[in-house]
Each structure stands twice: as structure tokens, then as C-alpha cells.
Design an enzyme around this catalytic site. Structure first.
Site, PDB file in Angstrom:
ATOM      1  N   GLU A 257      -4.604   2.579  -4.155  1.00 13.37           N
ATOM      2  CA  GLU A 257      -3.323   2.427  -4.064  1.00 13.37           C
ATOM      3  C   GLU A 257      -2.840   1.122  -3.458  1.00 13.37           C
ATOM      4  OE1 GLU A 257      -4.905   4.533  -0.542  1.00 13.37           O
ATOM      5  OE2 GLU A 257      -5.420   4.258  -2.571  1.00 13.37           O
TER       6      GLU A 257
ATOM      7  N   ASP B 215       0.795  -1.002   0.032  1.00 13.92           N
ATOM      8  CA  ASP B 215       0.046   0.187   0.048  1.00 13.92           C
ATOM      9  C   ASP B 215       0.938   1.338  -0.025  1.00 13.92           C
ATOM     10  OD1 ASP B 215      -3.136   1.120   0.562  1.00 13.92           O
ATOM     11  OD2 ASP B 215      -1.507   1.974   1.814  1.00 13.92           O
TER      12      ASP B 215
END
Length: 372
Positions: free
Chosen positions: A280, A237
């Protein structure tokens, strides 16, 4: 001519005619068998629905069908499109050693000339080695160019230990047609794979999307169960990505995501599986990789992101970091459901990612649950 002499000659002439007729009938039956064999091969190839299925038939099954000692296929692949497609499909180069990808058509033109006519004759290592693996030694060969829309795309290459099997000047109608059919089938299945690829690719980053990753996840877990090798998963992430969008704008955020994706991919092998999982977040499957090796790879990925600044949409540069969670399946029980195992591994990697976030971000955390 007297009647006695005529009666003596007729049986002899009848025998000769009978022998000629039997020879013609035998040849007709042989031709019929050959034609039926070619027709069956054409129907089989026209029915395939994937690149892998076509390669299996052409490079493996055709040898038995046509009593050949070697069958190879050389494809012109200057943009590495075919090679990338094979990687995306999870087909290692070792699975089809008879498939060769050439960067340009120079070998064909030197051997076949501009007419691109079939080449039949004795095997010559110096001029014909590019079309046959180094561990094969056929006595006679046929190199049959494949052309689609007036463009040379490659060749079908047949080899036999029988010196008289392929000789210059012999008729090439059947095998020439076979090469043409293979060219059509190859075009069809590659176009089909391109369409599938578009549906399984994230348009922003160019890496695979979650749908593709989820498909491969269960496949790789099942394979790890069968072959008893470890399989590791990384959940990645981008830290504080909302701040990047808020401060620099979404276009710069998109630039960062694209660059992050390609830096991650640059640290992976061709057999590994990567996908953009959402927003993301990215996910990676490390095939035949235990926890120790997975942690090393994860740290290498983290370092590749943190140690080099990113260029935005304008002239600005900015820093970005990754948090990574790692989980591993060891010695999976074959009786366990592959889908359930896959979900458990992903959940454990997600929990490890959460711990990395809680631990200050820009770090790698391992799953702390008991191994399988």
C-alpha cells in the site's frame, strides 16, 4: 556531301555528343549520391531502438541530411496513446515541436483525399498549417502520408524555402519510400515501448511499478545535479490498510488501492514521477520542486484521499487516509554519487513517513535533517 563539309560538321556533332554524355554522367552521379543518401537514412532509421531516438533523427537530423528547412511529423492519436507514451518516457512536448498529434484524420482527408497520395506544391496556410508549426514559412512542401496495414497513421512533412524544391507532378519514389520506412520504424519502436511499459507498470493500479521508479529516481537526481534545481520526494502509505482487507475483503482493498493511485496521480504534473513502491506504499518525485511547494502538494494529495469516501466492491463505502513523508535535495554537489544521493533522499522521506505514522497518521511530515 563533300569531304570538306563532313569534316567541318563532325567536330560540332562530337562536341554536342560529348556535352550530352557529360550531362548524363553528371546526372547519374547525382542520382547515385541521392540514392546513397536515402540508403544511409534508411539504415540509420532501421537501427534506432527507441521512440526518442527515432524522433531525434527524423525531426532534427534529417533537415541537414536532405538540406531541408523544416521537417515535421503528424500522427493520428485519437486515444491519446502516443501522447501518454511520451509523458511516460519523460519526453516533454517542447523537446520536439515538429511532432504534432491529431485527434482524427480529417485534415489528411481534406488535403489528400481518400487516395492518400503525396501532396507536393506551394505552401498554403489555410489548408496546410496543421502539418507545420506556426513559426515556419516554407515556400514549397511535401506531405507524405504514412500507412501501416492499410491504415493511415500520420504523415511525414517536408518543407523548403526553395519554391521549386517540391512541385506537383514530380517523382515521389524516393521520398515516398522514406515515409514508408519511417512508418515501419515508428510501428517497431512504439511496439517495443509498449512491451517495456508492460514490464514497468503495476498491473493492479495501472501506475508505474518500483522498477520504473528506481530507474527514473537516479536519472532525475543526476539531472538535478547537472541543472542545479531542487528535487523532492514523497513517500505515501495508506493508513491501516490491513484493516480494510480484513473488514471488507481483498477485492475491496484492490478497489481502494486503484482509486488512491489515480487520486494521487491527478494531483501531479506530467513531468513528475509516480510509482507503486510495494503493498500500500507509493512514491513520487516532484521535479524542480522545493520543500515548501512539495509540502503544499503533499497536503493537497492527503486532502484528496481523506475528504472523499471510497466505493468498495459491493455497495459499501469506506474512508481511507494517507500518511506522507517529504524530503528534498537542494543544490546537489555534482561530485557526489547520484545513486548514493538518491538512496539518501529516499531514506529521509521514509523516516519522515515513519514520523507521520507515529504522529497519528493522516498527516504530512517533512524531513528534519539538514538540507544538502
Amino acid at each position: 556531301m563533300s569531304g570538306d563539309l563532313l569534316n567541318k560538321r563532325l567536330p560540332t556533332e562530337n562536341r554536342e555528343l560529348r556535352q550530352q554524355l557529360e550531362t548524363l554522367v553528371a546526372q547519374a552521379r547525382l542520382n547515385e549520391q541521392v540514392m546513397r543518401r536515402f540508403q544511409d537514412a534508411e539504415l540509420r532509421m532501421l537501427s534506432v531502438s527507441s521512440v526518442k531516438e527515432l524522433l531525434q533523427y527524423v525531426l532534427q537530423e534529417m533537415k541537414e541530411t536532405f538540406d531541408l528547412d523544416v521537417v515535421t511529423m503528424a500522427l493520428i492519436d485519437p486515444e491519446y496513446e502516443v501522447r501518454r507514451m511520451l509523458v511516460d518516457l519523460g519526453i516533454p512536448a517542447t523537446e520536439f515541436p515538429g511532432l504534432m498529434c491529431l485527434d482524427n484524420p480529417s485534415h489528411f482527408h481534406r488535403l489528400c483525399g481518400t487516395s492518400l497520395a503525396p501532396v507536393l506544391g506551394q505552401y498554403n496556410v489555410a489548408s496546410r498549417a496543421p502539418f507545420f508549426p506556426c513559426d515556419t514559412s516554407p515556400a514549397s512542401i511535401a506531405i507524405l502520408p504514412m500507412v501501416r496495414q492499410k491504415k493511415l497513421i500520420g504523415s511525414l512533412n517536408l518543407g523548403s524555402r526553395n519554391e521549386g524544391r517540391f512541385a506537383p507532378g514530380m517523382a515521389t519514389d524516393f521520398i515516398g519510400r522514406l515515409a514508408a520506412i519511417i512508418g515501419v520504424c515508428l510501428e517497431n519502436v512504439t511496439n517495443s515501448e509498449r512491451l517495456k511499459h508492460l514490464g514497468l507498470t503495476d498491473p493492479l493500479t495501472g501506475v508505474h511499478n518500483r522498477r520504473y521508479f528506481d530507474q527514473r529516481l537516479q536519472e532525475e537526481v543526476s539531472r538535478a545535479q547537472r541543472q542545479r534545481f531542487p528535487l523532492s520526494c514523497l513517500f505515501l502509505d495508506v493508513d491501516h490498510f490491513k484493516h480494510v482487507n480484513d473488514q471488507y475483503g481483498h477485492q475491496t482493498g484492490d478497489c481502494v488501492l486503484r482509486e488512491v493511485a489515480w487520486r494521487i496521480k491527478g494531483q501531479l504534473r506530467s513531468i513528475d514521477v509516480m510509482g507503486r513502491y510495494g503493498g500500500e506504499e507509493f512514491a513520487v518525485l516532484l521535479v524542480q520542486t522545493d520543500m515548501g511547494s512539495a509540502l503544499t502538494i503533499a497536503e493537497r494529495i492527503r486532502h484528496s484521499i481523506a475528504e472523499q469516501r471510497f466505493k468498495g466492491e459491493g455497495d459499501e463505502t469506506l474512508a481511507a487516509t494517507l500518511s506522507i513523508g517529504v524530503a528534498t535535495l537542494h543544490d546537489c554537489n555534482r561530485a557526489q554519487n547520484a545513486g548514493a544521493l538518491a538512496q539518501q533522499m529516499m531514506a529521509r522521506a521514509d523516516q519522515a513517513l515513519y514520523r507521520a505514522k507515529q504522529g497519528g497518521r493522516n498527516c504530512v511530515m517533512a524531513d528534519i535533517s539538514e538540507s544538502d
